[in-house]
Write an enzyme that holds these catalytic residues in place. Sequence first.
Site, PDB file in Angstrom:
ATOM      1  N   ALA A  10       3.218  -5.313  -1.586  1.00  0.00           N
ATOM      2  CA  ALA A  10       3.559  -6.639  -1.068  1.00  0.00           C
ATOM      3  C   ALA A  10       3.129  -7.765  -2.010  1.00  0.00           C
ATOM      4  CB  ALA A  10       2.896  -6.842   0.303  1.00  0.00           C
ATOM      5  N   CYS A  11       2.380  -7.424  -3.040  1.00  0.00           N
ATOM      6  CA  CYS A  11       1.804  -8.426  -3.946  1.00  0.00           C
ATOM      7  C   CYS A  11       2.751  -8.722  -5.113  1.00  0.00           C
ATOM      8  CB  CYS A  11       0.465  -7.885  -4.443  1.00  0.00           C
ATOM      9  SG  CYS A  11      -0.173  -8.606  -5.944  1.00  0.00           S
TER      10      CYS A  11
END
Length: 121
Positions: A10-11
């Site tokens: 998700a980063c």
Amino acid sequence: MAMEIWINPACSKCRSALHLLDEEGADYTVRRYLEDVPTPDEIRAVLERLGLEPWDITRTQEAAAKELGLKDWARDAGSRDRWIAALSEHPKLIQRPIITAEDGTAVVARTDEAVRDAMSR
């Protein structure tokens, strides 16, 4: 020693590091450290390779950090194990991405320069 990159998919910084590694044709393995959580010993080994202390790779703005009151924890040799245990119990607190380079060192690869640095080691 092969390159490994610890990521949270998700980063955005993790995704851009992966993109750059692929663009450069780097040989690496991916560790999704939120699912494949590092043990305290693995965290110790990575810290040694980074040349950093556990508080140096702790995301102190995360909710878990606030719940634990991390900003008030001592940052000294006697507190090291407590920090390492917190990182292992709450892997979201680990700064990302971390790339372990072939020469046995590691970098926190939050910029393209850092990713290239890791690839050159």
